[in-house]
Write a protein that holds these residues in place. Structure first.
Motif, PDB file in Angstrom:
ATOM      1  N   SER A   3       0.696  -1.412  -0.135  1.00  0.00           N
ATOM      2  CA  SER A   3       0.034  -0.429   0.159  1.00  0.00           C
ATOM      3  C   SER A   3       0.789   1.249   0.264  1.00  0.00           C
ATOM      4  CB  SER A   3      -1.151  -0.529   1.001  1.00  0.00           C
ATOM      5  OG  SER A   3      -0.239   0.413   2.315  1.00  0.00           O
ATOM      6  N   GLN A   4       0.272   1.993  -0.563  1.00  0.00           N
ATOM      7  CA  GLN A   4       0.774   3.671  -0.506  1.00  0.00           C
ATOM      8  C   GLN A   4       0.095   4.519   0.261  1.00  0.00           C
ATOM      9  OE1 GLN A   4       1.561   5.259  -4.560  1.00  0.00           O
ATOM     10  NE2 GLN A   4       1.217   7.258  -3.895  1.00  0.00           N
ATOM     11  N   GLU A   5       0.069   4.703   1.625  1.00  0.00           N
ATOM     12  CA  GLU A   5      -0.203   5.546   2.580  1.00  0.00           C
ATOM     13  C   GLU A   5      -0.908   7.049   2.398  1.00  0.00           C
ATOM     14  OE1 GLU A   5      -3.210   4.569   4.476  1.00  0.00           O
ATOM     15  OE2 GLU A   5      -1.682   2.624   3.917  1.00  0.00           O
ATOM     16  N   SER A   6      -1.410   7.369   2.391  1.00  0.00           N
ATOM     17  CA  SER A   6      -1.980   9.000   2.266  1.00  0.00           C
ATOM     18  C   SER A   6      -1.174  10.142   3.430  1.00  0.00           C
ATOM     19  CB  SER A   6      -3.155   9.790   1.870  1.00  0.00           C
ATOM     20  OG  SER A   6      -3.817   9.345   2.639  1.00  0.00           O
ATOM     21  N   THR A   7      -0.688  11.409   3.411  1.00  0.00           N
ATOM     22  CA  THR A   7      -0.455  11.824   4.585  1.00  0.00           C
ATOM     23  C   THR A   7      -2.021  12.445   5.552  1.00  0.00           C
ATOM     24  OG1 THR A   7       1.240  12.706   3.496  1.00  0.00           O
ATOM     25  CG2 THR A   7       1.083  13.614   6.023  1.00  0.00           C
ATOM     26  N   HIS A   8      -1.583  11.636   5.777  1.00  0.00           N
ATOM     27  CA  HIS A   8      -3.150  12.077   7.234  1.00  0.00           C
ATOM     28  C   HIS A   8      -3.088  13.696   8.006  1.00  0.00           C
ATOM     29  CE1 HIS A   8      -5.145   8.462   6.602  1.00  0.00           C
ATOM     30  NE2 HIS A   8      -4.170   7.660   6.346  1.00  0.00           N
ATOM     31  N   CYS A  21     -12.945  -1.114  -6.266  1.00  0.00           N
ATOM     32  CA  CYS A  21     -11.480  -2.196  -6.727  1.00  0.00           C
ATOM     33  C   CYS A  21     -11.179  -1.901  -8.383  1.00  0.00           C
ATOM     34  CB  CYS A  21     -11.944  -3.389  -6.693  1.00  0.00           C
ATOM     35  SG  CYS A  21     -11.167  -5.289  -7.362  1.00  0.00           S
ATOM     36  N   GLY A  22     -10.237  -1.491  -8.202  1.00  0.00           N
ATOM     37  CA  GLY A  22      -9.448  -0.842  -9.589  1.00  0.00           C
ATOM     38  C   GLY A  22      -9.242   0.650  -9.995  1.00  0.00           C
ATOM     39  N   GLY A  23      -8.082   1.221 -10.478  1.00  0.00           N
ATOM     40  CA  GLY A  23      -7.743   2.149 -10.147  1.00  0.00           C
ATOM     41  C   GLY A  23      -7.388   3.017 -12.335  1.00  0.00           C
ATOM     42  N   PRO A  53       1.492  -2.964  -9.505  1.00  0.00           N
ATOM     43  CA  PRO A  53       2.345  -2.128  -8.887  1.00  0.00           C
ATOM     44  C   PRO A  53       1.963  -1.197  -8.620  1.00  0.00           C
ATOM     45  CG  PRO A  53       3.442  -3.377 -10.444  1.00  0.00           C
ATOM     46  CD  PRO A  53       1.663  -3.500 -10.910  1.00  0.00           C
ATOM     47  N   GLU A  54       1.980   0.425  -9.757  1.00  0.00           N
ATOM     48  CA  GLU A  54       0.749   1.467  -9.656  1.00  0.00           C
ATOM     49  C   GLU A  54       0.348   1.644 -10.552  1.00  0.00           C
ATOM     50  OE1 GLU A  54       4.480   3.229 -11.913  1.00  0.00           O
ATOM     51  OE2 GLU A  54       4.489   1.714 -13.640  1.00  0.00           O
ATOM     52  N   HIS A 151      -3.855   1.533  -2.211  1.00  0.00           N
ATOM     53  CA  HIS A 151      -3.447   0.940  -2.293  1.00  0.00           C
ATOM     54  C   HIS A 151      -2.763  -0.563  -3.936  1.00  0.00           C
ATOM     55  CE1 HIS A 151      -4.707   0.194   1.585  1.00  0.00           C
ATOM     56  NE2 HIS A 151      -6.082   0.641   1.018  1.00  0.00           N
ATOM     57  N   THR A 152      -1.863  -0.473  -3.952  1.00  0.00           N
ATOM     58  CA  THR A 152      -1.590  -0.834  -4.838  1.00  0.00           C
ATOM     59  C   THR A 152      -1.138  -2.568  -5.140  1.00  0.00           C
ATOM     60  OG1 THR A 152       1.437   0.064  -5.060  1.00  0.00           O
ATOM     61  CG2 THR A 152      -0.168   1.467  -6.553  1.00  0.00           C
ATOM     62  N   SER A 153      -1.020  -3.500  -6.227  1.00  0.00           N
ATOM     63  CA  SER A 153      -0.151  -4.791  -6.053  1.00  0.00           C
ATOM     64  C   SER A 153      -1.554  -5.873  -5.453  1.00  0.00           C
ATOM     65  CB  SER A 153       1.079  -5.586  -5.564  1.00  0.00           C
ATOM     66  OG  SER A 153       2.562  -4.146  -5.974  1.00  0.00           O
ATOM     67  N   SER A 154      -2.428  -5.260  -5.155  1.00  0.00           N
ATOM     68  CA  SER A 154      -3.210  -5.726  -4.876  1.00  0.00           C
ATOM     69  C   SER A 154      -4.770  -6.890  -5.670  1.00  0.00           C
ATOM     70  CB  SER A 154      -3.890  -4.603  -3.719  1.00  0.00           C
ATOM     71  OG  SER A 154      -2.914  -4.036  -2.705  1.00  0.00           O
ATOM     72  N   ARG A 155      -4.861  -7.850  -5.745  1.00  0.00           N
ATOM     73  CA  ARG A 155      -5.299  -8.240  -6.593  1.00  0.00           C
ATOM     74  C   ARG A 155      -7.048  -8.497  -5.848  1.00  0.00           C
ATOM     75  NH1 ARG A 155      -5.244  -9.403 -11.914  1.00  0.00           N
ATOM     76  NH2 ARG A 155      -2.908  -8.813 -12.031  1.00  0.00           N
TER      77      ARG A 155
END
Length: 464
Positions: A3-8, A21-23, A53-54, A151-155
């Motif tokens: 996952s790539q977390e955003s700054t909260h 589901c799907g970017g 992955p991206e 969240h990448t690499s998340s199938r």
């Protein structure tokens, strides 16, 4: 699950959590809509799950017509597309480039002529799919983006109903996640749709159209060296034939540096017999396969095919039997719901229209996780989305097939050597295309909001 977390930063408590589901264009357009339409007092928490992955895209060129362009303007995405072909505003001092399609019959060695020009009220936006995706990704950079996590690499493999409500998402590798609402924007081979209709009979699954599409990018400078001033570098073209089920579409993209090339070949009877596509749906093919498909066509075509350096073959599949697009707290959009052939260049646009209406509904102050006085629950809200979008978007699957058959002079449209035939054929094509410049975004949203408010009113009445 990476996952790539955003700054909260400190934000109000979200009213519920939406998993996308799907970017691709549909999934990102939904996230951008949810962020821009957010109720500041009760935003929506967003998780985007992307299998790759991206956040990237497959394919090359995409055409954006007036109804979809209005959506991009509404979402503030057009600002990131300035400089792309067709991105200038009418009346801004620029001369129109006349980018409507030119039709030409070319399946003979002798030089041909254009026989029809599709007149459009405004030039389409012609660009590389990656440019659109980057503009949508920039749309995630708004103050409320702290509620959005990618969240990448998340199938996704499947989902199940959660005992506490909502759904549990199951990913490859065994990872799980929870969401109050799940939206499948995961394409024609959608895992969300597959789970939604896992017990449906007959099975709800993609159907091969019998069409193979050869895709490539041609460098304009290469074509100019071979055929200076070639039409394909200036405007969109559809090149037809009346001996085999083939046609070819080209149009300039990447700010005029590249030419998007899509060559179509239809296998007779494959759609009618419900044949399965042989092999991988997308695969690299030798350039010689592409050239052989158009061997013997006029020099106008040969010049383009000689510039093809790399090509892929796509087995074009559609979703023409989806019975609904909502099941409880789960919805599907875009190709997961209504995958269509490419002849209107409408797949990405329709996914984004689905996303816009759905996003506005979910972000609306009258939508809550659970039904309460004056507010509707998410399941009811999703049903409003289905009522507004499902029938129209699904109808385009057949309409797109009809216009594709016209391009190949099928179904009684054998060319005749008189201008009257070309006029009749052109009128038929124009009538089929008119929906693309009907800017329906505003009226569709007003219809959706009215339905939503009516449902909310019923919850209020029920508690009086």
């Amino acid at each position: 699950m990476a996952s790539q977390e955003s700054t909260h930063i400190r934000v109000p408590t979200p009213k519920f959590r939406v998993a996308i589901c799907g970017g691709g264009p549909g999934g990102l357009a939904l996230a951008v809509t949810l962020l821009r339409a957010a109720d500041r007092a009760a935003p929506v928490a967003i998780d985007i799950y992307e299998a790759a992955p991206e956040l990237a895209t497959v394919g090359a060129g995409i055409s954006v017509w007036p109804r979809t362009r209005a959506l991009l303007e509404e979402l503030g995405v057009m600002e990131g597309l300035r400089g792309e072909i067709g991105a200038g505003h009418e009346g801004d001092g620029r001369e129109r480039r006349s980018l409507g399609f030119t039709f030409r019959k070319s399946d003979q060695p002798q030089a041909s002529k254009n026989f029809f020009e599709l007149q459009v009220p405004t030039d389409p936006l012609l660009l590389h799919r990656s440019a659109l995706l980057e503009a949508l990704k920039r749309g995630l950079n708004v103050p409320s983006a702290s509620t959005c996590t990618v969240h990448t690499s998340s199938r996704l493999v499947s989902y199940t109903s959660a005992e506490s409500g909502g759904v549990t998402l199951h990913f490859t590798g065994g990872a799980t996640a929870h969401a109050d609402v799940l939206v499948g924007a995961d394409g024609v081979r959608s895992a969300v749709r597959q789970t939604m209709f896992s017990s449906h009979s007959p099975p709800v699954q993609p159907r091969w159209t019998g069409v193979v599409a050869y895709r490539s990018l041609v460098r304009k400078e290469d074509l100019e060296r071979l055929a200076k001033g070639h039409q394909a570098g200036k405007r969109a073209m559809v090149v037809n034939n009346n001996h085999n089920a083939q046609h070819l579409v080209t149009y300039p993209i990447s700010r005029g540096e590249d030419i998007n090339f899509v060559g179509f070949y239809t296998v007779p009877g494959a759609y009618e017999s419900k044949a399965s596509y042989p092999g991988k749906w997308v695969r690299d093919v030798p350039v010689e396969d592409v050239k052989a498909c158009y061997e013997g066509w006029e020099d106008e075509v040969q010049a383009v095919t000689k510039c093809v350096k790399k090509a892929t073959a796509w087995g074009i599949h559609v979703m023409d039997d989806v019975p609904r697009c909502v099941d409880g707290p789960v919805a599907i959009l875009g190709d997961a719901m209504h995958a269509m052939e490419t002849h209107f260049g409408a797949g990405g646009g329709q996914a984004m229209e689905d996303a816009y209406i759905l996003g506005r509904i979910l972000a609306h102050p009258r939508t809550a996780l659970y039904s309460q006085s004056g507010k509707v629950d998410v399941g009811t809200a999703l049903k409003v989305y289905e009522r507004v979008r499902f029938r129209f978007a699904s109808s385009l699957v057949e309409k797109t097939r009809v216009v594709g058959k016209l391009y190949e002079f099928a179904n009684g449209w054998e060319p005749e050597p008189d201008l009257a035939w070309a006029k009749r054929w052109g009128e038929e094509v124009t009538n089929l295309w008119k929906w693309q410049w009907d800017i329906a975004l505003g009226k569709d949203w007003l219809a959706a909001e009215k339905m939503l408010l009516d449902e909310a009113g019923r919850t209020l009445e029920a508690r009086l």
